[in-house]
Design a protein around this motif. Structure first.
Motif, PDB file in Angstrom:
ATOM      1  N   GLY A 194       0.834  -1.200   0.000  1.00 14.36           N
ATOM      2  CA  GLY A 194       0.000   0.000   0.000  1.00 14.36           C
ATOM      3  C   GLY A 194       0.868   1.247   0.000  1.00 14.36           C
ATOM      4  N   ALA A 195       1.960   1.182   0.764  1.00 17.28           N
ATOM      5  CA  ALA A 195       2.880   2.333   0.826  1.00 17.28           C
ATOM      6  C   ALA A 195       3.587   2.538  -0.517  1.00 17.28           C
ATOM      7  CB  ALA A 195       3.895   2.132   1.949  1.00 17.28           C
ATOM      8  N   ILE A 196       3.912   1.437  -1.202  1.00 17.10           N
ATOM      9  CA  ILE A 196       4.539   1.561  -2.524  1.00 17.10           C
ATOM     10  C   ILE A 196       3.586   2.274  -3.486  1.00 17.10           C
ATOM     11  CG2 ILE A 196       5.235   0.222  -4.565  1.00 17.10           C
ATOM     12  CD1 ILE A 196       6.444  -1.823  -2.596  1.00 17.10           C
ATOM     13  N   ASP A 197       2.310   1.869  -3.472  1.00 19.04           N
ATOM     14  CA  ASP A 197       1.320   2.536  -4.333  1.00 19.04           C
ATOM     15  C   ASP A 197       1.255   4.026  -4.001  1.00 19.04           C
ATOM     16  OD1 ASP A 197       0.736   0.081  -5.444  1.00 19.04           O
ATOM     17  OD2 ASP A 197      -1.037  -0.278  -4.193  1.00 19.04           O
ATOM     18  N   CYS A 198       1.315   4.334  -2.717  1.00 19.01           N
ATOM     19  CA  CYS A 198       1.277   5.745  -2.303  1.00 19.01           C
ATOM     20  C   CYS A 198       2.513   6.497  -2.796  1.00 19.01           C
ATOM     21  CB  CYS A 198       1.174   5.857  -0.786  1.00 19.01           C
ATOM     22  SG  CYS A 198      -0.450   5.377  -0.172  1.00 19.01           S
ATOM     23  N   GLY A 199       3.654   5.800  -2.857  1.00 18.66           N
ATOM     24  CA  GLY A 199       4.878   6.425  -3.377  1.00 18.66           C
ATOM     25  C   GLY A 199       4.687   6.845  -4.828  1.00 18.66           C
ATOM     26  N   GLY A 200       4.041   5.970  -5.619  1.00 18.37           N
ATOM     27  CA  GLY A 200       3.742   6.331  -7.010  1.00 18.37           C
ATOM     28  C   GLY A 200       2.827   7.539  -7.063  1.00 18.37           C
ATOM     29  N   TYR A 201       1.862   7.557  -6.160  1.00 12.89           N
ATOM     30  CA  TYR A 201       0.912   8.685  -6.105  1.00 12.89           C
ATOM     31  C   TYR A 201       1.648   9.987  -5.782  1.00 12.89           C
ATOM     32  CZ  TYR A 201      -3.067  11.543  -4.800  1.00 12.89           C
ATOM     33  OH  TYR A 201      -3.977  12.567  -4.729  1.00 12.89           O
ATOM     34  N   VAL A 202       2.558   9.916  -4.831  1.00 10.81           N
ATOM     35  CA  VAL A 202       3.320  11.107  -4.427  1.00 10.81           C
ATOM     36  C   VAL A 202       4.108  11.647  -5.633  1.00 10.81           C
ATOM     37  CG1 VAL A 202       5.267  11.901  -2.997  1.00 10.81           C
ATOM     38  CG2 VAL A 202       3.446  10.497  -1.984  1.00 10.81           C
ATOM     39  N   ALA A 203       4.769  10.731  -6.370  1.00  8.19           N
ATOM     40  CA  ALA A 203       5.574  11.161  -7.528  1.00  8.19           C
ATOM     41  C   ALA A 203       4.679  11.828  -8.576  1.00  8.19           C
ATOM     42  CB  ALA A 203       6.301   9.961  -8.125  1.00  8.19           C
ATOM     43  N   ASN A 204       3.528  11.215  -8.834  1.00  6.43           N
ATOM     44  CA  ASN A 204       2.646  11.788  -9.857  1.00  6.43           C
ATOM     45  C   ASN A 204       2.019  13.103  -9.394  1.00  6.43           C
ATOM     46  OD1 ASN A 204       3.171   9.845 -11.752  1.00  6.43           O
ATOM     47  ND2 ASN A 204       1.504   8.509 -11.089  1.00  6.43           N
ATOM     48  N   PHE A 205       1.708  13.184  -8.114  1.00  7.37           N
ATOM     49  CA  PHE A 205       1.175  14.443  -7.560  1.00  7.37           C
ATOM     50  C   PHE A 205       2.197  15.561  -7.789  1.00  7.37           C
ATOM     51  CE2 PHE A 205      -1.622  16.615  -4.417  1.00  7.37           C
ATOM     52  CZ  PHE A 205      -0.833  17.719  -4.148  1.00  7.37           C
ATOM     53  N   MET A 206       3.463  15.266  -7.496  1.00  9.59           N
ATOM     54  CA  MET A 206       4.491  16.308  -7.614  1.00  9.59           C
ATOM     55  C   MET A 206       4.691  16.722  -9.074  1.00  9.59           C
ATOM     56  SD  MET A 206       7.225  15.528  -4.564  1.00  9.59           S
ATOM     57  CE  MET A 206       7.902  14.020  -5.204  1.00  9.59           C
ATOM     58  N   LEU A 207       4.634  15.752  -9.988  1.00 16.22           N
ATOM     59  CA  LEU A 207       4.797  16.093 -11.412  1.00 16.22           C
ATOM     60  C   LEU A 207       3.601  16.890 -11.913  1.00 16.22           C
ATOM     61  CD1 LEU A 207       6.259  13.187 -13.558  1.00 16.22           C
ATOM     62  CD2 LEU A 207       7.323  15.315 -12.828  1.00 16.22           C
ATOM     63  N   ALA A 208       2.400  16.457 -11.521  1.00 16.08           N
ATOM     64  CA  ALA A 208       1.195  17.176 -11.948  1.00 16.08           C
ATOM     65  C   ALA A 208       1.211  18.599 -11.397  1.00 16.08           C
ATOM     66  CB  ALA A 208      -0.052  16.430 -11.480  1.00 16.08           C
ATOM     67  N   ALA A 209       1.680  18.745 -10.163  1.00 14.75           N
ATOM     68  CA  ALA A 209       1.784  20.079  -9.571  1.00 14.75           C
ATOM     69  C   ALA A 209       2.756  20.931 -10.385  1.00 14.75           C
ATOM     70  CB  ALA A 209       2.242  19.969  -8.117  1.00 14.75           C
ATOM     71  N   GLN A 210       3.931  20.365 -10.677  1.00 11.64           N
ATOM     72  CA  GLN A 210       4.943  21.084 -11.454  1.00 11.64           C
ATOM     73  C   GLN A 210       4.352  21.557 -12.782  1.00 11.64           C
ATOM     74  OE1 GLN A 210       8.174  21.758 -10.409  1.00 11.64           O
ATOM     75  NE2 GLN A 210       8.172  23.099 -12.199  1.00 11.64           N
ATOM     76  N   ALA A 211       3.607  20.667 -13.434  1.00  8.55           N
ATOM     77  CA  ALA A 211       3.024  21.007 -14.735  1.00  8.55           C
ATOM     78  C   ALA A 211       1.995  22.129 -14.599  1.00  8.55           C
ATOM     79  CB  ALA A 211       2.384  19.766 -15.360  1.00  8.55           C
ATOM     80  N   ASN A 212       1.481  22.332 -13.382  1.00  3.18           N
ATOM     81  CA  ASN A 212       0.527  23.409 -13.133  1.00  3.18           C
ATOM     82  C   ASN A 212       1.168  24.606 -12.439  1.00  3.18           C
ATOM     83  OD1 ASN A 212      -2.455  22.756 -13.839  1.00  3.18           O
ATOM     84  ND2 ASN A 212      -1.590  20.816 -13.157  1.00  3.18           N
ATOM     85  N   GLY A 213       2.505  24.650 -12.439  1.00  2.00           N
ATOM     86  CA  GLY A 213       3.212  25.800 -11.871  1.00  2.00           C
ATOM     87  C   GLY A 213       3.247  25.811 -10.351  1.00  2.00           C
ATOM     88  N   VAL A 214       2.948  24.655  -9.745  1.00  2.00           N
ATOM     89  CA  VAL A 214       2.890  24.577  -8.276  1.00  2.00           C
ATOM     90  C   VAL A 214       4.104  23.806  -7.779  1.00  2.00           C
ATOM     91  CG1 VAL A 214       1.558  23.646  -6.330  1.00  2.00           C
ATOM     92  CG2 VAL A 214       0.381  24.727  -8.262  1.00  2.00           C
ATOM     93  N   ALA A 215       4.777  24.361  -6.788  1.00  2.00           N
ATOM     94  CA  ALA A 215       5.990  23.749  -6.233  1.00  2.00           C
ATOM     95  C   ALA A 215       5.618  22.821  -5.073  1.00  2.00           C
ATOM     96  CB  ALA A 215       6.932  24.840  -5.735  1.00  2.00           C
ATOM     97  N   THR A 216       6.443  21.803  -4.860  1.00  2.00           N
ATOM     98  CA  THR A 216       6.155  20.784  -3.834  1.00  2.00           C
ATOM     99  C   THR A 216       7.438  20.380  -3.113  1.00  2.00           C
ATOM    100  OG1 THR A 216       6.565  19.024  -5.453  1.00  2.00           O
ATOM    101  CG2 THR A 216       4.255  19.707  -5.161  1.00  2.00           C
TER     102      THR A 216
END
Ligand SMILES: Cc1cc2nc3c(=O)[nH]c(=O)nc-3n(C[C@H](O)[C@H](O)[C@H](O)COP(=O)(O)O)c2cc1C
Length: 241
Positions: A160-182
């Motif tokens: 479950g934590a591994i899946d969350c790690g993927g989520y964290v990475a994608n959240f950060m990339l999606a944020a970056q693509a929207n001009g949001v820093a993380t």
């Protein structure tokens, strides 16, 4: 010398990168951990767009075990206060054990990135009090207007934590693509009891990490450096026969 096809003439506009992964490369190279944020909040619609993209993360059996508690406004300040008070006390009990030891290249990379940060913000090597002050910036959420706390279901264990790690990475990339820093923060997982109390996270959820986010203070020295990555040969082995 005449210009050839391989040598653009000075008056030519820059060529668009037509590689199919050019957009992904742009966001991957632009993202970095932000450790000084401006106070301006991120509009709810932008945060929802980031969440919509991150939700596309793959997970074992498509369980999508992540739950995300997001603090904004006064709630972020309440959490900051509670974390800072807790961090003044000794001891911590994360839901997932922290690394036992950093050895070899892991220790070397950890030290390098640490000294990059300390060098950028003017902390002298060996100044333990200044190390501590910088560490405490974690619990101030680096002044971010928002923090997302990512939890997983207890019964799903490490996967479950591994899946969350993927989520964290994608959240950060999606944020970056929207001009949001993380900045991802395992440090916040040191005090899951504080996160549970302030954000109302149910007892059966295990805290994986936090992500503080907002708009970067680009003039702050903490945001002035970029970390390196190992060469492919250090992390990949090809097995051909
Ligand atoms: C799961 C995870 C936890 C992290 N925890 C912290 C943290 O508690 N505090 C912090 O300042 N940075 C934290 N980081 C950021 C890393 O230090 C950073 O990603 C790494 O040094 C690479 O630098 P970059 O993100 O700028 O590319 C964390 C990163 C990840 C992925």
């Amino acid at each position: 010398m005449p210009h050839t096809a391989a040598q653009p003439r000075p008056q030519d506009p820059p060529q668009a990168d037509t590689r199919p992964d050019a957009a992904l490369e742009t966001w991957l190279l632009a993202r970095h951990s932000c450790r000084a944020f401006l106070p301006d909040p991120v509009p709810r619609a932008t945060v929802e767009r980031i969440l919509e993209l991150a939700q596309r993360t793959a997970s074992w059996c498509n369980c999508q075990p992540w739950q995300v508690a997001i603090a904004e406004g006064a709630a972020t300040d309440r959490l900051r206060g509670a974390l800072l008070r807790r961090a003044e006390q000794a001891g911590f009990t994360p839901d997932f054990p922290f690394p036992r030891e950093y050895q070899g290249e892991y220790l070397a990379r950890r030290r390098e990135s640490g000294f990059q940060l300390y060098g950028a913000v003017g902390v002298a090597r060996g100044d333990r009090e200044a190390y501590r002050r910088q560490e405490m910036r974690n619990f101030q959420l680096f002044d971010a207007p928002h923090v997302a706390i990512i939890t997983t279901d207890e019964a799903l264990g490490e996967y479950g934590a591994i899946d969350c790690g993927g989520y964290v990475a994608n959240f950060m990339l999606a944020a970056q693509a929207n001009g949001v820093a993380t900045v991802a923060q395992a440090s916040l997982a040191m005090y899951p009891e504080v996160l549970r109390e302030v954000l109302g996270i149910p007892a059966g959820r295990r805290v994986v990490c936090g992500i503080s986010f907002g708009y970067a203070d680009t003039s702050h020295p903490a945001n002035s450096y970029r970390t390196r990555r190992a060469e492919q040969a250090e992390t990949v082995s090809w097995v051909t026969d």
